[in-house]
Design an enzyme around this catalytic site. Structure first.
Site, short mmCIF file in Angstrom:
data_model
loop_
_atom_site.label_atom_id
_atom_site.label_comp_id
_atom_site.label_asym_id
_atom_site.label_seq_id
_atom_site.Cartn_x
_atom_site.Cartn_y
_atom_site.Cartn_z
N GLN A 153 -69.44 -7.35 6.55
CA GLN A 153 -69.35 -7.70 7.98
C GLN A 153 -70.76 -7.54 8.52
O GLN A 153 -71.20 -6.43 8.82
CB GLN A 153 -68.35 -6.80 8.71
N GLU A 284 -66.68 -15.37 12.17
CA GLU A 284 -66.89 -16.80 11.97
C GLU A 284 -67.84 -17.14 10.83
O GLU A 284 -68.66 -18.05 10.98
CB GLU A 284 -67.42 -17.38 13.29
N HIS A 308 -60.47 -19.64 17.83
CA HIS A 308 -61.71 -18.97 18.23
C HIS A 308 -62.75 -19.02 17.10
O HIS A 308 -63.87 -19.47 17.30
CB HIS A 308 -61.39 -17.52 18.62
N GLU A 309 -62.36 -18.58 15.93
CA GLU A 309 -63.34 -18.53 14.82
C GLU A 309 -63.80 -19.94 14.44
O GLU A 309 -64.96 -20.17 14.13
CB GLU A 309 -62.77 -17.79 13.61
N HIS A 312 -66.46 -21.28 16.79
CA HIS A 312 -67.81 -20.78 16.51
C HIS A 312 -68.60 -21.74 15.60
O HIS A 312 -69.82 -21.64 15.53
CB HIS A 312 -67.75 -19.41 15.84
N GLU A 331 -70.12 -15.98 22.42
CA GLU A 331 -68.71 -15.61 22.62
C GLU A 331 -68.08 -16.24 23.86
O GLU A 331 -66.90 -16.58 23.83
CB GLU A 331 -68.57 -14.08 22.65
N ASP A 387 -73.70 -2.93 19.06
CA ASP A 387 -72.25 -2.68 18.96
C ASP A 387 -71.73 -1.88 20.15
O ASP A 387 -70.55 -1.95 20.50
CB ASP A 387 -71.90 -1.93 17.67
N TYR A 395 -67.27 -12.44 26.50
CA TYR A 395 -66.18 -13.35 26.13
C TYR A 395 -65.57 -14.00 27.37
O TYR A 395 -65.57 -15.22 27.52
CB TYR A 395 -65.07 -12.58 25.41
N ARG A 569 -58.45 -2.54 12.56
CA ARG A 569 -59.05 -3.49 13.51
C ARG A 569 -59.40 -2.76 14.81
O ARG A 569 -58.53 -2.26 15.52
CB ARG A 569 -58.06 -4.61 13.78
N LYS A 571 -60.31 -3.42 17.87
CA LYS A 571 -59.72 -3.76 19.16
C LYS A 571 -58.30 -3.19 19.31
O LYS A 571 -57.85 -2.91 20.42
CB LYS A 571 -59.67 -5.28 19.30
N1 BES Z 1 -68.09 -12.82 16.16
C1 BES Z 1 -66.99 -12.08 16.64
C2 BES Z 1 -66.89 -10.70 16.06
C3 BES Z 1 -68.09 -9.82 16.37
C4 BES Z 1 -68.68 -9.82 17.62
C5 BES Z 1 -68.58 -8.99 15.40
C6 BES Z 1 -69.79 -9.01 17.88
C7 BES Z 1 -69.67 -8.17 15.65
C8 BES Z 1 -70.27 -8.17 16.89
C9 BES Z 1 -65.68 -12.82 16.42
O1 BES Z 1 -65.79 -14.20 16.56
C10 BES Z 1 -64.73 -12.38 17.48
O2 BES Z 1 -65.03 -12.60 18.63
N2 BES Z 1 -63.62 -11.79 17.11
C11 BES Z 1 -62.60 -11.40 18.05
C12 BES Z 1 -61.65 -12.53 18.15
C13 BES Z 1 -60.90 -12.69 19.41
C14 BES Z 1 -61.72 -12.61 20.67
C15 BES Z 1 -60.10 -13.97 19.40
C16 BES Z 1 -61.95 -10.16 17.49
O3 BES Z 1 -62.33 -9.72 16.41
O4 BES Z 1 -61.08 -9.59 18.14
ZN ZN Z 2 -66.17 -14.69 18.61
#
Ligand code: BES
Ligand code: ZN
Length: 615
Positions: A153, A284, A308-309, A312, A331, A387, A395, A569, A571
């Site tokens: 990652q 992505e 979403h992915e 990108h 984003e 981060d 977003y 995950r 989130k």
């Molecule tokens: N590119 C991001 C994940 C990311 C962002 C990794 C910043 C490291 C730093 C990916 O496209 C993303 O936004 N993932 C979201 C998806 C969701 C908003 C649909 C996620 O992981 O929750």
């Molecule tokens: Zn994203």
């Protein structure tokens, strides 16, 4: 007169954006791309699961911008550097190099003397087990339980922990790779993959130039199942069929996006389903998005993640944020496109519901973000870990800004501008200043009088949301409000709420808008009627478990423990740990469960949750 005022207001806006733009150096990279850039990279790696290491070499090909420059500075973090040679026309010569001191969470600069006539450098190196960009999984952490698993990652600044390179989104390179794995394990990369190849010796080629954060690799017991001519799923055998069914609309999503915003430029688009410890929903990586298994709900209710992915592939992979301060360009644009794709494929009703849910998460974040300046679209991240400033602002605020522009100019004119934007900046990096220049030239000036510079300024520079933003509505949510209010007012029993037709989005809206201090007794009523503690949908479970923590609803705590140990995950788990830490008994529970869960989490999840639970 009026025009003059407008122009000067725009000038101020440009100058503000320029101030951020002016910092020539990416604050998160030691590299000096103004002197020379890496334009191609050739990896040769052995995957060693016993030592949790990638071992081998990388050859970097350079393009010189300053012919007098004789030092190449690369980014590294926790890498063992074994030997460095510089080369020209296939002749290699040992090179002088120095690994500098670690600085501000950025790793260590690797400075290599590059005589002015050399064009290549070969570095023999290995990664370390704690590499922040890799997770090494034991067989027990996989679906099949027989083979280990490895995945990378790299976003935002973790590529440097497995490849020494110029780790900045301002630099793009093509790459090729040879990867050797133990028997039974297949390697895949963000490159051309050969689905049939299973012999332990894999070759990859990435002909389109990409920024470093899109470098990706995974190794595991992987199988391939086609979904269309140019889309497929890679997954462990037991996950393959369910994933291919869940994501079967991927091709339709591609067709819809191409029709509106121009051709897909990357050849194939495949999905790799990772084990549940994958720290994101999706990533992505070009040609091969990395996807959490937590969205395989059985009813396609969480597939906006795929939209979403995929999006990108235009916003991010084709037109790339020049620094992590400009993350909203990746984003925000992608969240906007995601919404358009969902609307095209699943209809307006679903898109509107998801829009409201996203907007609510933004309003929530704006209320709770500690630093008001972090609610701006472009955040100054100098001296900070990219981060750390992560939130729904880039977003959702980015998305609502674009939706607002779309409404002001009309979809036709807006789409034409956006399609042109992707063409004009394809395979390039862009910052907020560059975005503004493009917007002015190609949308504002050709359509004078539609929006004022003052309005644009509020979106770009202002904190929170501008007052004249649109508040999204979904008529599908009206009966949900009625049901919730009726039940809360005791006009209705839980069992009498007609939830038969409720989709995941309706459930999320119902749960997310309950009073947070509703009390354990009322949660018990809901649980009895709807068995929410047993909910299999991971997003619904997340919303429910958060309420359970807020109200000390004990019957859900066993499920909570299982959830926190089983999923990595960020989130989905970070908000639950944060909520637990607000009470004494919750703190004890969080510490006990985290002890058990931590070894299974990704290094990037561990570092965030360490601060929450033990900080
Ligand atoms: N590119 C991001 C994940 C990311 C962002 C990794 C910043 C490291 C730093 C990916 O496209 C993303 O936004 N993932 C979201 C998806 C969701 C908003 C649909 C996620 O992981 O929750
Ligand atoms: Zn994203």
């Amino acid at each position: 007169m009026r025009i003059q005022i407008r122009l000067s207001a725009f000038l101020i806006l440009m100058l503000t954006a320029l101030a951020m733009h002016a910092e020539q150096q990416d604050p998160h990279s030691f590299s000096q791309p103004e002197l020379m850039v890496v334009s191609h990279l050739a990896l040769d790696l052995d995957v060693d699961f016993e030592q949790k290491a990638l071992k081998g070499s990388v050859v970097l090909t350079l393009q010189r911008h300053d012919p007098t420059a004789d030092t190449l500075v690369l980014d590294t973090r926790d890498l063992n550097i074994h030997a460095v040679e510089t080369g020209m026309d296939g002749q290699w010569k040992e090179a002088e190099y120095e690994l500098g001191q670690p600085a501000q969470g950025l790793g260590r600069p690797l400075s290599i003397k590059m005589p002015v006539d050399t064009t290549q450098v070969k570095i023999r190196y290995s990664s370390q087990p704690q590499a922040s960009g890799l997770q090494w999984l034991a067989p027990a952490q996989t679906a099949g339980k027989k083979y280990p698993f490895l995945f990378s990652q790299s976003q935002a600044i973790h590529a440097r922990s497995w490849v020494p390179l110029q780790d900045t989104p301002r630099v793009r390179f093509t790459y090729e790779a040879v990867v050797r794995t133990p028997a039974g394990l297949k390697a895949v990369m963000s490159a051309e993959n050969d689905p049939q190849d299973q012999d332990g010796n894999y070759q990859f080629r990435m002909p389109q130039p990409i920024p470093s954060y899109l470098m990706a690799i995974a190794v595991g017991e992987l199988r391939f199942q086609a979904m269309s001519e140019r889309t497929a799923v890679y997954a462990e055998p037991s996950v393959l069929a369910a994933a291919a069914a869940e994501f079967e609309d991927t091709e339709a999503m591609m067709v819809a996006t191409e029709k509106r915003f121009g051709p897909y430029q990357w050849g194939r688009y495949d999905l790799l389903i990772l084990p549940p410890s994958f720290p994101f929903g999706g990533m992505e990586n070009p040609r091969l998005s990395f996807i959490t298994p937590t969205v395989i709900a059985g009813d396609k209710s969480l597939v906006s993640l795929i939209a979403h992915e995929l999006a990108h592939s235009w916003s991010g992979n084709l037109v790339t944020n020049a620094s992590w301060s400009d993350l909203w360009l990746n984003e925000g644009f992608t969240t906007y496109l995601e919404d358009r794709i969902v609307e095209d494929i699943y209809g307006e009703r679903r898109a509107a519901m998801e829009g409201v849910l996203g907007y609510q998460s933004l309003v929530n974040d704006i209320e709770t973000i500690a630093l008001a300046a972090d609610t701006r679209l472009a955040v100054n991240l100098s001296g900070r870990d990219p981060d750390d400033a992560f939130s729904s602002v880039p977003y959702e605020k980015g998305r609502w800004f674009l939706t607002w522009l779309e409404q002001c100019f009309g979809q036709q004119r807006f789409d034409a501008w956006l399609k042109g934007y992707f063409q004009r900046h394809a395979f390039r990096s862009i910052d907020t200043h560059g975005f503004l220049m493009d917007l002015r030239e190609h949308l504002l000036e050709p359509n004078p009088g539609v929006v004022s510079i003052q309005q644009i300024r509020m979106w770009i520079e202002g904190e929170g949301l501008p007052e004249d933003h649109l508040v999204p509505k979904s008529s599908a949510f009206e009966p949900i409000d009625t049901a919730r209010n009726g039940w809360l007012a005791d006009e209705l029993e839980a069992a009498d709420i007609d939830t038969d037709q409720w989709s995941t989005q309706e459930w999320l809206y119902f749960l997310n808008n309950l009073p947070t201090d509703i009390g354990a007794g009322r949660l018990a009523e809901l649980d009895k009627a709807f068995e929410l503690t047993a909910a299999g949908n991971n997003e619904i479970a997340h919303s429910w478990l958060k309420l359970a923590i807020q109200n000390q609803y004990q019957p859900a705590f066993q499920r909570l423990e299982q959830y926190l140990v089983g999923i990595g995950r960020r989130k989905l788990i970070v908000p639950l740990y944060e909520e637990l830490m607000k009470s004494e008994s919750g703190t004890a529970f969080a510490r006990r469960v985290y002890d058990q869960a931590r070894p299974g989490y990704h290094p990037q999840a561990q570092s965030g949750i360490d601060v929450i639970v033990n900080g």
